[in-house]
Every structure is written in C-alpha cells, then in structure tokens.
Design an enzyme around this catalytic site. Structure first.
Site, PDB file in Angstrom:
ATOM      1  CD  GLN A   1    -132.592  61.874 -79.015  1.00  0.00           C
ATOM      2  OE1 GLN A   1    -132.934  60.978 -79.794  1.00  0.00           O
ATOM      3  NE2 GLN A   1    -133.175  62.032 -77.847  1.00  0.00           N
TER       4      GLN A   1
ATOM      5  CD  GLU B   1    -143.943  66.137 -79.992  1.00  0.00           C
ATOM      6  OE1 GLU B   1    -144.912  66.653 -80.553  1.00  0.00           O
ATOM      7  OE2 GLU B   1    -143.374  65.121 -80.417  1.00  0.00           O
TER       8      GLU B   1
ATOM      9  CG  ASP C   1    -137.360  61.535 -73.386  1.00  0.00           C
ATOM     10  OD1 ASP C   1    -138.223  61.422 -74.267  1.00  0.00           O
ATOM     11  OD2 ASP C   1    -136.149  61.695 -73.636  1.00  0.00           O
TER      12      ASP C   1
ATOM     13  CG  ASP D   1    -132.642  52.885 -70.531  1.00  0.00           C
ATOM     14  OD1 ASP D   1    -133.776  52.419 -70.750  1.00  0.00           O
ATOM     15  OD2 ASP D   1    -131.629  52.471 -71.109  1.00  0.00           O
ATOM     16  CB  ALA D   2    -138.189  53.844 -70.819  1.00  0.00           C
TER      17      ALA D   2
ATOM     18  CG  ASP E   1    -144.413  59.336 -77.814  1.00  0.00           C
ATOM     19  OD1 ASP E   1    -144.243  59.110 -79.023  1.00  0.00           O
ATOM     20  OD2 ASP E   1    -144.547  60.484 -77.348  1.00  0.00           O
TER      21      ASP E   1
END
Length: 339
Positions: A63, A118, A138, A169-170, A187
């Site tokens: 991203q 974050e 994350d 990867d969660a 989240d």
C-alpha cells in the site's frame, strides 16, 4: 497555470488566480488554494482538508503511505489514499474499538490484534491492568516502521514488554497459533476491492479461524466501516449480519468521528452474553484502566448501541452475508495536491 505536485500517485494542476494588484492577497490566495488533501467518498462527493505540509510519503509492497500535517486535525495518517486516523480525534475510534470489549470481558489477559500497525490500538489495550500479553499482527512491515518513526504518541506502546509484534498475514498467524485469546480485535483497513483485508471480513474467516482461537468466554470486536444514514449499507450492515451467523450474541455500536466526515461502526460478538449497565462499566473503568479515557464511559457506550430508525431497520433486515465470492467494498480514494 500552476505547477503540478504529485503525492502518492495522485496529482492536480491548479490555475493560479489573476493578480489584482495586491501582491500579499494574491500570495495568500495561492497558499489557500495550493495545499489540500482530498478524499473521494463517492463519485460525486469529496471531503477536503487544508494542509500545512506533506510530512512524508512512501510505498510498501502492499500500500501507499502518507503522513500529512493538516490545519484542522493535526497529523493524519493516509493509507492508499484513505484517511486512517488523525491526531485530533483518533482517540474516538481507538477507544471505541478497544475498551467496550475488554470491559465486558471478566478478565482480559491475552489479546490478539489483527492489523493495528499504527500502534494506537495496542496503546489503548495496554491501559488495562489485567492485560499480560498483546500480539499485534500486521502484514506490512513498512507501515509499522513508518508509524513507529513518525507517530510519537504510540512510542511507549511499541516499547512495552507486553507487546509482541508479528509481521504476517493475520489469517495465517491466527490459523497457525497454538494459543487462544480472551479478546481478538480487528483493526483492519476498510474492505476495498483489490486491497489486502477484505477476506478478513468473511463468514468463513470468522467461523473457521477467529472463533476457534477465542477462549470459551472470549469476545471478538472489529471495526465495521461507515455507519451513517447514507453510508451504513456499504459494509456495516453486511458485517453485522455476517457476524450474527457465527456468534450467539452480537452488539453493533457507532460514534461520529469528525476526521472521517461520518459516523463509524463497530461490531462486538461472543457466545456469552454481553451485558453490563452504565454503572458497572464505569466501575470497571475505574478499577481496571490506567489513566483517564477521553471518550468512552458507561453512558456513552450504551447510547452508542442505540441506532437511529433508518440504520436499525437496515441492520435487522440485512440478508447479505460477506463471502470471498460475494464481497462488498467501500468506494473511494484520496489525493494530496499542491500548486
């Protein structure tokens, strides 16, 4: 004609106003026009923020990442052109995401965060005295590194010995975990077409991966997208209905987040009743939490579970179940542009 300034792959060229002889006024008008972040909410709707500056831009494998200094909301984190959080009001989103689930649980000790790069979600969880371990998973190392470097409010959370940071990867991390958790927190970025997260909103994910990794009295909570009168049918009602197909007790709740320009939704679920009154919630806040919460208390949380008639009717009538083959996505992207 002004010069184009490209940020995160989006750019705009703005025409300079004609000088009317007043040089100072002309320069002020240029500054007023040339520093804005603009997010496309829908094909005919945009939401703009005046900027002091673009602090940093970058791109990871997954991203685009931007940190803006906005005039109205302070520092703002932008992922793939979508507002993730702003310094002035991120506490609303993160307190609502974290504290109801941990307060309803009788003794939350082990917590798993899906996403959360974050660091703000971990920060809020670590305010609970009972918490012994937080696993934050994350997928994007660059986002985590970026936030560690630039978001000073979360530095202590990243340094906390109770926090275990995993880059993965969660879905895979949870599936392979030998541990069970008292609370699992979603989240995640909004489900966007082509994005990395939409499969983590599906019935199969909740049913075969999330639920088996919860203890018997465990609670699952996830952010569930825009929940305003005009936006709640995008994904909020679908996520709520999907989770109802997996868990026995499900509670949806909402709050207005000014920097999102909308009401936001969360969904909390368990196979045990989720029942506390306002006084019980306030008592647990007093007994369990280090420091003072800025947004959540007993009355505000219970009021947030009461939907207006329009949204309530949509929730109870929703039939869509979120699957990999039949997903819903949130529209939009953003851009920052300068003269």
């Amino acid at each position: 004609m002004g010069e184009a300034c490209e940020v995160n792959g989006y750019y705009s060229v703005m025409e300079a106003p004609k000088c009317n002889g007043d040089v100072q006024a002309h320069q002020m008008e240029l500054r007023r026009q040339c520093c804005w972040y603009e997010e496309e909410i829908d094909v005919d709707l945009r939401w703009s923020f005046a900027l002091n500056s673009v602090l940093h831009t970058g791109a990871s494998e997954y991203q685009d990442i931007t940190l803006l200094d906005t005039k109205h909301f302070g520092k703002a984190l932008i992922i793939d052109g979508k507002m993730q959080s702003a310094e002035a009001d991120e506490f609303i989103y993160h307190e609502c995401l974290v504290h109801p689930a941990l307060l309803y649980h009788s003794n939350p000790r082990k917590i798993f965060i899906m996403g959360g790069g974050e660091g703000s979600t971990a920060r809020e969880i670590l305010k609970h005295r009972s918490v012994e371990k937080v696993v934050m998973c994350d997928i994007d190392q660059e986002v985590v590194d970026f936030c560690r470097r630039y978001l000073h409010a979360n530095r202590e959370a990243f340094r906390n010995q109770k926090l275990r940071l995993v880059i993965n990867d969660a879905r895979l991390e949870l599936a392979e975990s030998r541990e069970k958790f008292d609370v699992i927190v979603g989240d995640l970025a909004d489900p966007m077409e082509g994005g990395p997260c939409y499969q983590l909103y599906t019935k199969s994910f909740y049913e075969t991966i999330v639920k088996p990794k919860l203890n018997a009295d465990g609670i699952f909570v996830t952010q569930a997208g825009p929940a305003g009168v005009l936006t709640h049918k995008e994904v909020f009602s679908s996520i709520y209905n999907t989770i109802k197909h997996v868990f026995k007790y499900v509670q949806a709740y909402t709050a207005h987040v000014p920097s999102y320009g909308d009401t936001w939704g969360w969904v909390m679920a368990s196979d045990q009743p989720i029942l506390l009154d306002a006084k019980q919630i306030d008592k647990r806040i007093e007994e369990r939490i280090l420091g003072e919460l800025l947004y959540v208390d007993g009355r505000s949380h219970l009021s947030s579970t009461i939907m207006n008639k329009c949204v309530y009717n949509s929730l109870i009538k929703e039939t869509h179940v979120y699957t990999e083959e039949n997903a819903r996505f949130i529209h939009g992207h953003g851009r920052a542009y300068c003269h």
